[in-house]
Design a protein around this motif. Structure first.
Motif, short mmCIF file in Angstrom:
data_model
loop_
_atom_site.label_atom_id
_atom_site.label_comp_id
_atom_site.label_asym_id
_atom_site.label_seq_id
_atom_site.Cartn_x
_atom_site.Cartn_y
_atom_site.Cartn_z
N THR A 256 -0.99 -8.63 -0.99
CA THR A 256 -2.25 -7.71 -0.79
C THR A 256 -1.59 -6.77 0.32
O THR A 256 -0.75 -7.09 1.19
CB THR A 256 -3.55 -8.38 -0.22
N LYS A 257 -2.15 -5.61 0.30
CA LYS A 257 -1.96 -4.68 1.42
C LYS A 257 -2.76 -4.90 2.65
O LYS A 257 -4.06 -5.03 2.57
CB LYS A 257 -2.31 -3.09 0.83
N LEU A 258 -2.04 -5.04 3.70
CA LEU A 258 -2.80 -5.23 4.95
C LEU A 258 -3.19 -3.98 5.77
O LEU A 258 -4.11 -3.72 6.36
CB LEU A 258 -1.97 -6.36 5.80
N TYR A 259 -2.11 -3.03 5.98
CA TYR A 259 -2.21 -1.89 6.86
C TYR A 259 -1.35 -0.67 6.15
O TYR A 259 -0.34 -0.91 5.84
CB TYR A 259 -1.87 -2.19 8.21
N SER B 274 0.13 -14.78 0.66
CA SER B 274 -0.55 -15.74 0.84
C SER B 274 -0.31 -16.86 -0.39
O SER B 274 -0.18 -16.43 -1.65
CB SER B 274 -2.19 -15.50 0.68
N ASP B 275 -0.14 -18.12 -0.06
CA ASP B 275 0.16 -19.00 -0.97
C ASP B 275 -1.24 -19.87 -1.49
O ASP B 275 -2.37 -19.57 -0.64
CB ASP B 275 1.25 -20.27 -0.71
N ASN B 276 -1.20 -20.67 -2.36
CA ASN B 276 -2.28 -21.47 -2.77
C ASN B 276 -2.23 -23.01 -2.30
O ASN B 276 -2.91 -23.80 -2.94
CB ASN B 276 -2.54 -21.35 -4.29
N ASP C 65 1.81 -4.61 -5.92
CA ASP C 65 1.47 -5.75 -7.14
C ASP C 65 1.21 -7.00 -6.70
O ASP C 65 2.01 -7.45 -5.97
CB ASP C 65 2.58 -5.53 -8.19
N PRO C 66 0.05 -7.55 -6.87
CA PRO C 66 -0.36 -8.79 -6.42
C PRO C 66 0.71 -10.26 -7.01
O PRO C 66 0.65 -11.04 -6.11
CB PRO C 66 -1.60 -9.11 -6.70
N VAL C 67 1.23 -9.80 -8.09
CA VAL C 67 2.03 -10.83 -8.56
C VAL C 67 3.68 -10.72 -8.07
O VAL C 67 4.16 -11.51 -7.55
CB VAL C 67 2.00 -10.93 -10.02
N ASN C 68 4.17 -9.68 -8.35
CA ASN C 68 5.58 -9.41 -8.30
C ASN C 68 6.11 -8.54 -6.90
O ASN C 68 7.30 -8.44 -6.70
CB ASN C 68 6.42 -8.65 -9.31
N GLY C 69 5.09 -8.05 -6.17
CA GLY C 69 5.32 -7.55 -4.83
C GLY C 69 6.18 -6.19 -5.02
O GLY C 69 6.59 -5.43 -4.11
N GLN C 70 5.84 -5.51 -6.32
CA GLN C 70 6.29 -4.01 -6.22
C GLN C 70 5.50 -3.16 -5.77
O GLN C 70 4.07 -3.11 -5.91
CB GLN C 70 6.59 -3.73 -7.74
#
Length: 902
Positions: A531-534, A574-576, A543-548
């Motif tokens: 996720t984007k924080l700042y 973040s992990d689960n 991208d929430p899955v692959n980080g693009q």
């Protein structure tokens, strides 16, 4: 007579003085009367013991003599000539002879004499026997005048001391010696003795017969109180004249064994280390005896009567019978077995003679001190512990040891160290000061994915090394097995921060890079989401899955969110896991400049004079791009309108600056807008036409504007003018509000409340009416107002100016509403409101002053009669049933007047 001469020869020595050459006879010789003095002692000498008394002949009596000893470390002489011992020592040959010096303090003249000491054979129990005959002491002869010449005189006698045993049983008084003078044959003499014990405290111990000269003692003596008496014998005639020089008599009190030894302390405390070898000094006990220490009566001997406990040897200690030193005589002192010994010590005088000696006892307590003769020993061969990964400063295992030495001493305190199994130093062992346990603590984080278990080898030893001769090993070893527990760890971006380079102006939807994180938990199956924080300019998305990471807006290097061409954005991974963990990473975008900004003129406003000289306008360009998309710049004037190039000319000074000047000789004062074309050096270049606002004004000789337009042009800005207008408006509003408030205040002051709120019950309120008096102007009342109306002058004929202020003003009577005889209940409120309005508009209505004046109600009064109120028939025919319709407030009246026959 022969016996007297024999006694004189025994007790006195006479020195003859030499005759001087002049024929005169020397009466006295300064110095010691004897060349050698002798003293007899018993075995040893103790400190402070008087040995003998030396006499110094001081003929003129004015000399101040100081005594010294040739052996000052052993013998000293006080001012009265008493020689005493300076320390304790047994009498030996080297102490048998020494010299005494006498020195005049003023003239430094010096005399000397010798002292010889000798040992006395063993003293018997009663060394002094009472003499069978009383000895006689004769005063030395005085000078006699023979044929006109003085015969020389014998020197003063040196009288040996008189020895008198203490505690004598008498009978008393007991005769000691007889004093006699040779002149008692021709004269009647009187004898006396002076000094402590005679006429000085303690008085009365010694007395003398004044006629016979018999000296006697009156009571038993105590050597422990006074060991020596120094008396002086005197002989005078019946007239009190001295006939003989006084002679000194010394009486020594001979000691008897009448005192037991006394220990300085009843309980003596000493210490000795355990394991001490035989002959080790422990302590010294000391007893004292008040009897003479130079005799057997004061010579003590020590011995040990008992020892408790008797293990491990019944005779673990011995004592020096003369000095009282206690030493060990047997091996086997072990604090862990016996911590303390108690000895009963006996001191006996008469050199320890059990038959004749007196004795006393004391207790000696000997504490066995600890030495490090027992190393620490682990209570187990292996200890176990566990630790979560990445945790520090937590206790993993508790190592316990036993040590037989005394607790909380360096011989008991344990020191732990790791000898194997921890090459990187991830563990340390600290000692618990209370329990002496070893606390295995994590000093550095441990990664479960790298090390799942540690096997440590630890050793324990004391703070101090073991005592010499101990056969035990100096340390004890054990094993510590530490298990590492896997925990969910934070995912981490790599690299962090991550740097990417791109040109500015990228379109939305452009993929910049892939920014992914790694999970250190290799043995856990987990998913990572991003996720984007700042993102300060909101340019990016991930991208929430692959980080693009993709752009969602155009990247602009000139944005205020870009610092030094760098744009920073932070993302969260973040992990689960349980519990979920997260980590952050920073993406740094280095934006490369493109030529997307045209230059602008700077400054945008300027001023110059109406003539070309002496002023010129220097201008430059403002470009938000950077090199090479900025300067050098090209400056030019547009072709349209033609007046621009006709009136103005521009000259380039360098790559960044140019100069604008008037081309014509005179330009009328005013404000002119001059367009300027500026081109940068980008590829391709960018051009822009920006307007320079030039104010032309009249100038003085220095080139400064002097006309009014300069003031106008340089006046206040729009913002300042608006602020001033706002202040003026606010001030006017405040003044208006103040005026309204004053008017309302005056109106409230003049208004009077005539009616009570209908909802208020008048019975429940206290009504305050105005006072019926006023100020000083109202004190002069016109009593004529109380007269009958017929006698009062009409108001109309009263002269102007004499009307009282409290009289009703002359105005037309207002029209008040008239209530019907039987009104409808609903019109009561209307009637009251109409009456209130009429009273408000009536200038004659009270109060027109503070004094309320009522009409005269006497005879001839214009007021109607109230007698109908007392008439029982006036209201008898009226119907009061309508009062029931007026509500609960009139219920009581309805019951009174509208009831039945009552």
């Amino acid at each position: 007579m022969c016996r007297g001469l024999r006694l004189l020869h025994t007790f006195y020595l006479v020195f003859q003085a030499p005759i001087q050459a002049t024929g005169e006879i020397t009466l006295c010789k300064t110095g010691f009367p004897e060349d050698v003095y002798s003293a007899v002692l018993s075995r040893g000498v103790h400190e402070g013991q008087p040995l003998l008394n030396v006499n110094f002949s001081n003929c003129n009596g004015k000399r101040k003599v100081q005594y010294e000893s040739s052996e000052p470390g052993d013998f000293k002489v006080d001012e009265d000539g008493v020689v005493y011992a300076a320390r304790n020592f047994p009498l030996a040959t080297e102490h048998a002879k020494f010299l005494i010096y006498a020195q005049d303090k003023e003239t430094q003249e010096k005399w000397q004499m010798a002292v010889k000491l000798s040992l006395n054979p063993t003293i018997m129990d009663n060394p002094v026997k009472e003499p069978q005959e009383i000895e006689e002491i004769v005063f030395p002869r005085q000078l006699s005048n023979h044929n006109g010449y003085l015969q020389r005189q014998k020197r003063d006698w040196v009288i040996p001391p008189i020895n008198l045993p203490e505690n004598s049983r008498g009978p008393f008084p007991q005769e000691l010696v007889r004093i006699r003078s040779d002149r008692d044959k021709n004269l009647s003499l009187r004898y006396s003795v002076t000094g402590p014990g005679a006429d000085q405290p303690p008085t009365g111990i010694f007395i003398i017969n004044p006629i016979s000269g018999q000296l006697s003692v009156t009571k038993p003596l105590d050597r422990e109180q006074i060991a020596r008496f120094h008396l002086r014998a005197h002989a005078v005639d019946i007239n009190g004249n001295q006939v003989e020089n006084p002679i000194d008599i010394v009486i020594n009190v001979i000691d008897m064994n009448d005192n037991r030894p006394e220990f300085l302390h009843q309980v003596w405390n000493g210490t000795v280390p355990e394991g001490s070898k035989p002959g080790t000094y422990v302590m010294t006990v000391t007893a004292i005896d008040a009897d003479d220490p130079n005799t057997l009566n004061g010579m003590l001997r020590y011995r040990i009567l008992s020892q408790a406990p008797s293990s491990s040897s019944p005779n673990m200690f011995t004592i020096n019978n003369e000095t009282g030193d206690i030493i060990t005589v047997a091996a086997g002192l072990d604090r862990e077995k016996v911590q303390q010994y108690t000895l009963i010590i006996q001191a006996t005088d008469m050199e320890g003679n059990p038959t004749y000696g007196l004795s006393n006892t004391a207790t000696a307590v000997i504490t066995i001190t600890d030495v490090n003769d027992n190393p620490p020993e682990f209570t187990a061969m292996t200890f176990y512990g566990e630790v979560p990964e990445n945790r520090v400063d937590i206790i993993v295992a508790n190592l316990t040891v036993t040590d037989k030495d005394q607790p909380h001493t360096p011989a008991w305190n344990a020191v732990y160290r790791i000898t194997g199994g921890d090459p990187t130093g991830r563990f340390i062992i600290q000692t618990d000061p209370n329990s002496n346990d070893g606390l295995v603590t994590v000093a550095k984080p441990i990664d479960f994915e790298t090390n799942r278990m540690f096997v440590l080898t630890v050793a324990a030893e004391n703070q101090v090394p073991l005592a010499k001769g101990i056969q035990h090993p100096p340390q004890s070893t054990a094993t510590v097995s530490v298990t590492v527990i896997d925990v969910n760890e934070n995912p981490y971006f790599t690299p962090n921060p991550k740097l990417v380079r791109h040109e500015e102006g990228l379109r939305a939807g452009t993929m910049l890079t892939t920014f992914t994180a790694q999970d250190p938990d290799r043995y856990m199956q987990q998913n990572i989401r991003y996720t984007k924080l700042y993102d300060p300019a909101n340019w990016l998305k991930i991208d929430p899955v692959n980080g693009q990471i993709t752009t969602i807006a155009v990247l602009d290097r000139e944005s205020p969110n870009v610092k030094n061409n760098m744009y920073n954005a932070t993302f969260l991974a973040s992990d689960n896991g349980i519990p979920p963990m997260s980590g952050t990473g920073t993406l740094q975008i280095y934006l490369l400049d493109i030529n997307d900004n045209a230059p602008q003129v700077l400054p945008q406003e300027a001023e110059t004079c109406e003539t070309p000289d002496p002023n010129s306008i220097n201008i430059t360009a403002l470009d938000y791009d950077i090199d090479p998309n900025a300067g050098p710049f090209a400056f030019d004037l547009p072709l349209s309108p033609p007046s621009i190039k006709r009136n103005w000319t521009i000259t380039r000074l360098n790559g960044d600056f140019a100069q604008l000047n008037l081309k014509i000789k005179f330009l009328e004062a005013g404000i002119y807008e001059v367009p300027i074309i500026i081109t940068d050096s980008g590829n391709p270049p960018k051009s822009n036409t920006s307007v320079l606002r030039v104010k032309v004004c009249q100038c003085d000789s220095n080139g400064d504007c002097t006309d009014v337009d300069r003031i106008v042009g340089a006046g206040l800005g729009t913002g300042a003018i608006i602020a001033i207008l706002l202040c003026i408006i606010i001030l006017l509003i405040l003044v208006l509000m103040f005026v309204v408030w004053m008017k309302r205040r005056d109106k409230e002051r003049q208004a009077k409340q005539l009616l009570i709120d209908p909802e208020d019950d008048v019975r429940d309120n206290i009504l305050k009416y105005d006072e019926e008096g006023g100020g000083e102007e109202d004190q002069d009342y016109d009593l004529s107002q109380l007269q009958q109306p017929d006698t009062v002058e009409p108001d109309a004929i009263k002269p102007v100016g004499i009307r009282r202020l409290d009289e009703r003003p002359i105005h037309a009577e207002p029209q008040y509403p008239v209530r019907s005889a039987a009104p409808h209940p609903g019109d009561i409120g209307d009637f009251i409101n109409e009456g209130l309005k009429a009273a408000d508009n009536d200038p004659t209505a009270p109060p027109y002053d503070s004094l309320l004046v009522f009409d005269y109600e006497g005879s001839g009064s214009t007021a109607g009669s109230l007698s109908s109120l007392n008439s029982s028939s006036s209201g008898g025919e009226q119907d009061y049933d309508y009062l029931n319709d007026w509500g609960p407030r009139f219920k009581k009246l309805a019951d009174m007047y509208g009831g039945g026959d009552d």
